[in-house]
Design a protein around this motif. Structure first.
Motif, PDB file in Angstrom:
ATOM      1  N   ASN A  19       0.805  -1.226   0.000  1.00 40.91           N
ATOM      2  CA  ASN A  19       0.000   0.000   0.000  1.00 40.91           C
ATOM      3  C   ASN A  19       0.835   1.273   0.000  1.00 40.91           C
ATOM      4  O   ASN A  19       0.294   2.368  -0.150  1.00 40.91           O
ATOM      5  CB  ASN A  19      -0.971   0.008   1.187  1.00 40.91           C
ATOM      6  N   ARG A 117     -17.330   1.130  -1.679  1.00 34.93           N
ATOM      7  CA  ARG A 117     -16.089   1.888  -1.868  1.00 34.93           C
ATOM      8  C   ARG A 117     -16.147   2.978  -2.947  1.00 34.93           C
ATOM      9  O   ARG A 117     -15.526   2.880  -4.005  1.00 34.93           O
ATOM     10  CB  ARG A 117     -14.926   0.924  -2.141  1.00 34.93           C
ATOM     11  N   PRO A 118     -16.858   4.054  -2.674  1.00 31.81           N
ATOM     12  CA  PRO A 118     -16.945   5.155  -3.647  1.00 31.81           C
ATOM     13  C   PRO A 118     -15.639   5.942  -3.758  1.00 31.81           C
ATOM     14  O   PRO A 118     -14.750   5.785  -2.917  1.00 31.81           O
ATOM     15  CB  PRO A 118     -18.041   6.047  -3.060  1.00 31.81           C
ATOM     16  N   VAL A 119     -15.536   6.783  -4.811  1.00 34.35           N
ATOM     17  CA  VAL A 119     -14.347   7.646  -4.956  1.00 34.35           C
ATOM     18  C   VAL A 119     -14.762   9.118  -5.039  1.00 34.35           C
ATOM     19  O   VAL A 119     -14.050   9.941  -5.581  1.00 34.35           O
ATOM     20  CB  VAL A 119     -13.488   7.265  -6.196  1.00 34.35           C
ATOM     21  N   ASP A 120     -15.941   9.422  -4.463  1.00 31.76           N
ATOM     22  CA  ASP A 120     -16.464  10.788  -4.554  1.00 31.76           C
ATOM     23  C   ASP A 120     -15.533  11.835  -3.942  1.00 31.76           C
ATOM     24  O   ASP A 120     -15.436  12.958  -4.436  1.00 31.76           O
ATOM     25  CB  ASP A 120     -17.853  10.859  -3.888  1.00 31.76           C
ATOM     26  N   LEU A 121     -14.797  11.455  -2.900  1.00 36.49           N
ATOM     27  CA  LEU A 121     -13.935  12.453  -2.242  1.00 36.49           C
ATOM     28  C   LEU A 121     -12.707  12.777  -3.092  1.00 36.49           C
ATOM     29  O   LEU A 121     -12.210  13.909  -3.068  1.00 36.49           O
ATOM     30  CB  LEU A 121     -13.520  11.967  -0.851  1.00 36.49           C
ATOM     31  N   THR A 156     -14.862  12.108   5.240  1.00 38.00           N
ATOM     32  CA  THR A 156     -14.494  10.769   5.707  1.00 38.00           C
ATOM     33  C   THR A 156     -12.985  10.656   5.513  1.00 38.00           C
ATOM     34  O   THR A 156     -12.460  11.175   4.525  1.00 38.00           O
ATOM     35  CB  THR A 156     -15.178   9.683   4.829  1.00 38.00           C
ATOM     36  N   THR A 158      -9.933   9.182   4.125  1.00 37.56           N
ATOM     37  CA  THR A 158      -9.669   8.245   3.037  1.00 37.56           C
ATOM     38  C   THR A 158      -8.177   8.198   2.722  1.00 37.56           C
ATOM     39  O   THR A 158      -7.551   9.250   2.511  1.00 37.56           O
ATOM     40  CB  THR A 158     -10.504   8.573   1.779  1.00 37.56           C
ATOM     41  N   VAL A 159      -7.639   6.984   2.670  1.00 37.01           N
ATOM     42  CA  VAL A 159      -6.196   6.820   2.472  1.00 37.01           C
ATOM     43  C   VAL A 159      -5.819   7.171   1.033  1.00 37.01           C
ATOM     44  O   VAL A 159      -5.035   8.091   0.787  1.00 37.01           O
ATOM     45  CB  VAL A 159      -5.766   5.370   2.810  1.00 37.01           C
ATOM     46  N   THR A 160      -6.400   6.448   0.063  1.00 36.55           N
ATOM     47  CA  THR A 160      -6.013   6.732  -1.327  1.00 36.55           C
ATOM     48  C   THR A 160      -6.516   8.114  -1.759  1.00 36.55           C
ATOM     49  O   THR A 160      -5.892   8.749  -2.604  1.00 36.55           O
ATOM     50  CB  THR A 160      -6.522   5.645  -2.301  1.00 36.55           C
ATOM     51  N   THR A 299      -8.235  -1.926   9.630  1.00 35.62           N
ATOM     52  CA  THR A 299      -9.211  -2.863   9.062  1.00 35.62           C
ATOM     53  C   THR A 299      -8.510  -4.011   8.326  1.00 35.62           C
ATOM     54  O   THR A 299      -9.017  -5.129   8.298  1.00 35.62           O
ATOM     55  CB  THR A 299     -10.211  -2.144   8.121  1.00 35.62           C
ATOM     56  N   ASP A 300      -7.329  -3.739   7.772  1.00 40.07           N
ATOM     57  CA  ASP A 300      -6.618  -4.792   7.023  1.00 40.07           C
ATOM     58  C   ASP A 300      -6.063  -5.894   7.934  1.00 40.07           C
ATOM     59  O   ASP A 300      -5.496  -6.865   7.434  1.00 40.07           O
ATOM     60  CB  ASP A 300      -5.480  -4.179   6.200  1.00 40.07           C
ATOM     61  N   ILE A 322     -14.922   0.518   9.062  1.00 39.36           N
ATOM     62  CA  ILE A 322     -14.465   1.178   7.821  1.00 39.36           C
ATOM     63  C   ILE A 322     -15.241   0.695   6.592  1.00 39.36           C
ATOM     64  O   ILE A 322     -15.700   1.500   5.789  1.00 39.36           O
ATOM     65  CB  ILE A 322     -12.957   0.924   7.585  1.00 39.36           C
ATOM     66  N   PHE A 323     -15.357  -0.609   6.449  1.00 41.29           N
ATOM     67  CA  PHE A 323     -16.043  -1.162   5.269  1.00 41.29           C
ATOM     68  C   PHE A 323     -17.288  -1.920   5.715  1.00 41.29           C
ATOM     69  O   PHE A 323     -17.268  -2.630   6.724  1.00 41.29           O
ATOM     70  CB  PHE A 323     -15.102  -2.076   4.475  1.00 41.29           C
TER      71      PHE A 323
HETATM   72  C1  UD1 Z   1      -6.865   1.874   1.584  1.00 43.45           C
HETATM   73  C2  UD1 Z   1      -6.018   0.632   1.508  1.00 43.45           C
HETATM   74  C3  UD1 Z   1      -6.804  -0.571   2.008  1.00 43.45           C
HETATM   75  C4  UD1 Z   1      -7.351  -0.299   3.405  1.00 43.45           C
HETATM   76  C5  UD1 Z   1      -8.113   1.020   3.442  1.00 43.45           C
HETATM   77  C6  UD1 Z   1      -8.542   1.422   4.832  1.00 43.45           C
HETATM   78  C7  UD1 Z   1      -4.550   1.078  -0.360  1.00 43.45           C
HETATM   79  C8  UD1 Z   1      -4.164   0.778  -1.754  1.00 43.45           C
HETATM   80  N1  UD1 Z   1      -5.622   0.451   0.127  1.00 43.45           N
HETATM   81  O1  UD1 Z   1      -7.980   1.687   0.725  1.00 43.45           O
HETATM   82  O2  UD1 Z   1      -5.918  -1.693   2.038  1.00 43.45           O
HETATM   83  O3  UD1 Z   1      -8.229  -1.336   3.764  1.00 43.45           O
HETATM   84  O4  UD1 Z   1      -7.294   2.081   2.927  1.00 43.45           O
HETATM   85  O5  UD1 Z   1      -7.447   1.507   5.673  1.00 43.45           O
HETATM   86  O6  UD1 Z   1      -3.893   1.838   0.319  1.00 43.45           O
HETATM   87  N2  UD1 Z   1     -14.718   6.573   1.096  1.00 43.45           N
HETATM   88  C9  UD1 Z   1     -15.721   7.393   0.639  1.00 43.45           C
HETATM   89  N3  UD1 Z   1     -15.462   8.209  -0.434  1.00 43.45           N
HETATM   90  C10 UD1 Z   1     -14.249   8.238  -1.072  1.00 43.45           C
HETATM   91  C11 UD1 Z   1     -13.231   7.391  -0.591  1.00 43.45           C
HETATM   92  C12 UD1 Z   1     -13.507   6.572   0.506  1.00 43.45           C
HETATM   93  O7  UD1 Z   1     -16.821   7.410   1.173  1.00 43.45           O
HETATM   94  O8  UD1 Z   1     -14.084   8.983  -2.032  1.00 43.45           O
HETATM   95  C13 UD1 Z   1     -14.978   5.695   2.243  1.00 43.45           C
HETATM   96  C14 UD1 Z   1     -14.831   4.201   1.913  1.00 43.45           C
HETATM   97  O9  UD1 Z   1     -16.022   3.680   1.365  1.00 43.45           O
HETATM   98  C15 UD1 Z   1     -14.506   3.609   3.265  1.00 43.45           C
HETATM   99  C16 UD1 Z   1     -13.674   4.714   3.924  1.00 43.45           C
HETATM  100  O10 UD1 Z   1     -13.953   5.898   3.201  1.00 43.45           O
HETATM  101  O11 UD1 Z   1     -15.671   3.398   4.004  1.00 43.45           O
HETATM  102  C17 UD1 Z   1     -12.192   4.476   3.928  1.00 43.45           C
HETATM  103  O12 UD1 Z   1     -11.774   4.101   2.633  1.00 43.45           O
HETATM  104  P1  UD1 Z   1     -10.337   4.497   2.064  1.00 43.45           P
HETATM  105  O13 UD1 Z   1      -9.436   4.931   3.162  1.00 43.45           O
HETATM  106  O14 UD1 Z   1     -10.509   5.409   0.914  1.00 43.45           O
HETATM  107  O15 UD1 Z   1      -9.821   3.098   1.517  1.00 43.45           O
HETATM  108  P2  UD1 Z   1      -8.861   2.933   0.286  1.00 43.45           P
HETATM  109  O16 UD1 Z   1      -7.987   4.134   0.188  1.00 43.45           O
HETATM  110  O17 UD1 Z   1      -9.636   2.508  -0.907  1.00 43.45           O
END
Ligand code: UD1
Length: 417
Positions: A19, A117-121, A156, A158-160, A299-300, A322-323
Motif C-alpha cells: 500500500n 467503496r466510492p471515490v467521490d472524495l 471521511t 480516506t487513504v487513497t 481494518t486490514d 471502515i467497510f
Molecule cells: C486503503 C487501503 C486498504 C485499506 C483502506 C482502509 C490502499 C491501496 N488500500 O484503501 O488496504 O483497507 O485504505 O485503511 O492503500 N470513502 C468514501 N469516499 C471516497 C473514498 C472513501 O466514502 O471517495 C470511504 C470508503 O467507502 C470507506 C472509507 O472511506 O468506508 C475508507 O476508505 P479508504 O481509506 O478510501 O480506503 P482505500 O484508500 O480505498
C-alpha cells in the motif's frame, strides 16, 4: 493446501509495503525524470499497476529488489476498465495525470468484495482544485489547464483519497490544505518520496497536510517502507499457532495498535531495532478489536485477528467500522469449525478448543490471509481455493511460511467437468 497444527518457528524477512508501493509507483507520472525505487515487493498488484503506467508512457525497468521508472512523455492519460476492475488502487493515477498533463480518463473502479467503496472524495477534491470532471460511459473524464491550490476538507478519512490529492497538489499553482487527512504510515512514505522528488509538503502524518505546488519535480531514489500488514499477519500466525517467530526488516513504530492487541491476547513481544520477536506467555486469550483509521486498529488486520480468536479462551468481539461488508471470511471460518455470530458490523467469536481442516474459498486479500492462519491452526488438511487474492498482496507467502516450518504447498486447482 495446508496441513495444520504445527507452531511457526524461525525468522522471516518482511517485504516492501504494497500500500506504499502502489501510490509511489503512480508518483512516477508526476515527473519527466527518473524515479528509482528500492524494496519494491514482487506482487500481482505491483505488476498490474506497472503495466497500467507503461500504457501511459512510463518506461519501467525491474532491477533486483527494485525498479527504475521514467516518464519523459506522458502520451496516454487513460486507465482502462480492464485493468482498473482488477485493482481499485488504479484510481491513484487520477491526481498525477491531471497534475502533469491536465487531462485524464480513468475507469470508475466499481464495487468490490468488501463493499461499495466510492471515490467521490477524490473527485470533489480535484474539482476544488479547478478540474472539470464528468462521468462518461463508466469513466471519470477530467480536464484542467493547471490545477490550483485549494483548501479541501474530506468528511471521511480516506487513504487513497489523501494520496491522490497530495500528489495532484505537488504541481498545482499555490498552496493546498488537506484537512481531515489520513495519517497512515503509507501516506507518510509517499510524502517522503514526493519530497525527495522536490515537492514541498508539510504535516504528513497529521490530519492537516500542507502542499505548496512547484512547477516541476525532479529525479529521486526512494526505499519503500516495510509492509506493516504483512508483518501483522505473520505476528498473528505465530501467536495463533503458539509459535516463536522473529520478523526482520519490519516497522515496529507503524504497528503499535497491532502489537498492543497481541500483548492483550497474551503474547510477549521483543523489539530490537527493526526486528520483532513474538512468543506466547501462556494460552491464547483472544482480544476484542474495533477497526478505525490510523493510528487505531487497521481494518486490514481484522480478519487475521478473527482467525486467532476462533481458538482463544472465551468470547471476543470484532467491530468493523471502515467497510460495510468485510466479514466474508466468517462463513469460511465456520466451515473449519469456528463459532462466530454476526450482528450488523460486529462479529461475536466464541472460542472453540480447535479447528478442523476443510475446503474453503478465498474472497478477498485479507480474508485469504485469515484462512491461511486458520488452516495453520486447524488439525488436518485445509485446501484454500482462489488464492490469486493472496498473490495480489503477499510476496512469496508459501515460501516464507515453509521457512517457518509450515506444511503448506500450492496445488493446481482441479479441472472442472
Ligand atoms: C486503503 C487501503 C486498504 C485499506 C483502506 C482502509 C490502499 C491501496 N488500500 O484503501 O488496504 O483497507 O485504505 O485503511 O492503500 N470513502 C468514501 N469516499 C471516497 C473514498 C472513501 O466514502 O471517495 C470511504 C470508503 O467507502 C470507506 C472509507 O472511506 O468506508 C475508507 O476508505 P479508504 O481509506 O478510501 O480506503 P482505500 O484508500 O480505498
Amino acid at each position: 493446501m495446508i496441513a495444520g497444527g504445527r507452531p511457526l518457528r524461525g525468522e522471516v524477512r518482511i517485504s516492501g509495503a504494497k500500500n506504499a508501493a502502489l501510490p509511489i509507483l503512480c508518483a512516477s507520472l508526476l515527473s519527466a525524470q527518473a524515479l528509482v525505487l528500492d524494496n519494491l515487493p514482487e506482487l500481482k498488484d505491483v505488476d498490474t499497476l506497472v503495466r497500467l503506467l507503461q500504457g501511459m508512457g512510463v518506461h519501467a525497468e525491474r532491477q533486483p529488489g527494485g525498479i527504475h521508472l521514467a516518464c519523459p512523455d506522458l502520451h496516454t492519460p487513460v486507465a482502462a476498465y480492464e485493468l482498473v476492475k482488477t485493482m481499485r488502487a488504479s484510481i491513484l493515477v487520477l491526481g498525477p495525470l491531471l497534475a502533469r498533463c491536465g487531462q485524464a480518463r480513468v475507469s470508475l473502479p466499481g464495487g468490490c468484495a468488501i463493499g461499495e467503496r466510492p471515490v467521490d472524495l477524490h473527485i470533489k477534491g480535484l474539482e476544488a482544485m479547478g478540474a472539470r470532471i464528468s462521468i462518461e460511459h463508466g469513466y471519470i473524464v477530467a480536464q484542467v489547464d493547471r490545477l490550483r491550490g485549494a483548501r479541501i476538507f474530506m468528511d471521511t478519512i480516506t487513504v487513497t483519497g489523501t494520496e491522490n490529492l497530495m500528489m495532484a497538489a505537488t504541481l498545482a499553482d499555490g498552496i493546498t490544505l488537506l484537512e481531515n487527512a489520513a495519517r497512515e504510515p503509507e501516506v507518510i512514505d509517499l510524502a517522503e518520496c514526493l519530497i525527495a522528488m522536490g515537492a514541498r509538503i508539510k504535516g504528513h502524518g497529521t490530519d492537516l497536510i500542507t502542499i505548496e505546488g512547484v512547477p516541476a519535480l525532479h529525479a529521486a531514489r526512494h526505499r519503500v517502507m516495510p509492509d506493516r500488514i504483512e508483518s501483522g499477519t505473520f505476528l498473528v500466525a505465530a501467536a495463533a499457532t503458539q509459535g516463536d517467530v522473529t520478523l526482520r526488516n519490519t516497522c515496529p513504530d507503524a504497528l503499535l495498535a497491532v502489537l498492543d492487541k497481541l500483548y492483550e491476547a497474551n503474547a510477549s513481544i521483543d523489539r530490537n531495532g527493526d526486528s520483532l520477536r513474538i512468543r506466547m506467555r501462556g494460552p491464547n486469550l483472544g482480544v476484542s478489536v474495533r477497526t478505525a483509521p490510523h493510528p487505531a486498529f487497521p481494518t486490514d488486520m481484522q480478519a487475521q485477528f478473527m482467525a486467532m480468536n476462533c481458538v482463544a479462551e472465551g468470547t471476543t468481539v470484532i467491530t468493523e467500522t471502515i467497510f460495510e461488508n468485510r466479514f466474508m471470511h466468517v462463513q469460511e471460518l465456520r466451515r473449519l469449525g469456528a463459532n462466530i455470530e454476526i450482528e450488523g458490523n460486529t462479529a461475536i467469536i466464541r472460542g472453540v478448543p480447535g479447528l478442523e481442516g476443510a475446503d474453503v474459498m478465498a474472497t478477498d486479500l485479507r480474508a485469504s490471509a485469515s484462512l491461511v492462519i486458520a488452516g495453520l491452526i486447524a488439525q488436518g488438511e485445509t485446501r484454500i481455493e482462489r488464492i490469486y487474492h493472496l498473490d495480489r498482496g503477499y510476496e512469496h507467502i508459501e515460501a516464507k511460511l515453509m521457512g517457518l516450518g509450515a506444511d503448506i504447498r500450492r496445488v493446481a486447482a482441479p479441472a472442472i467437468g
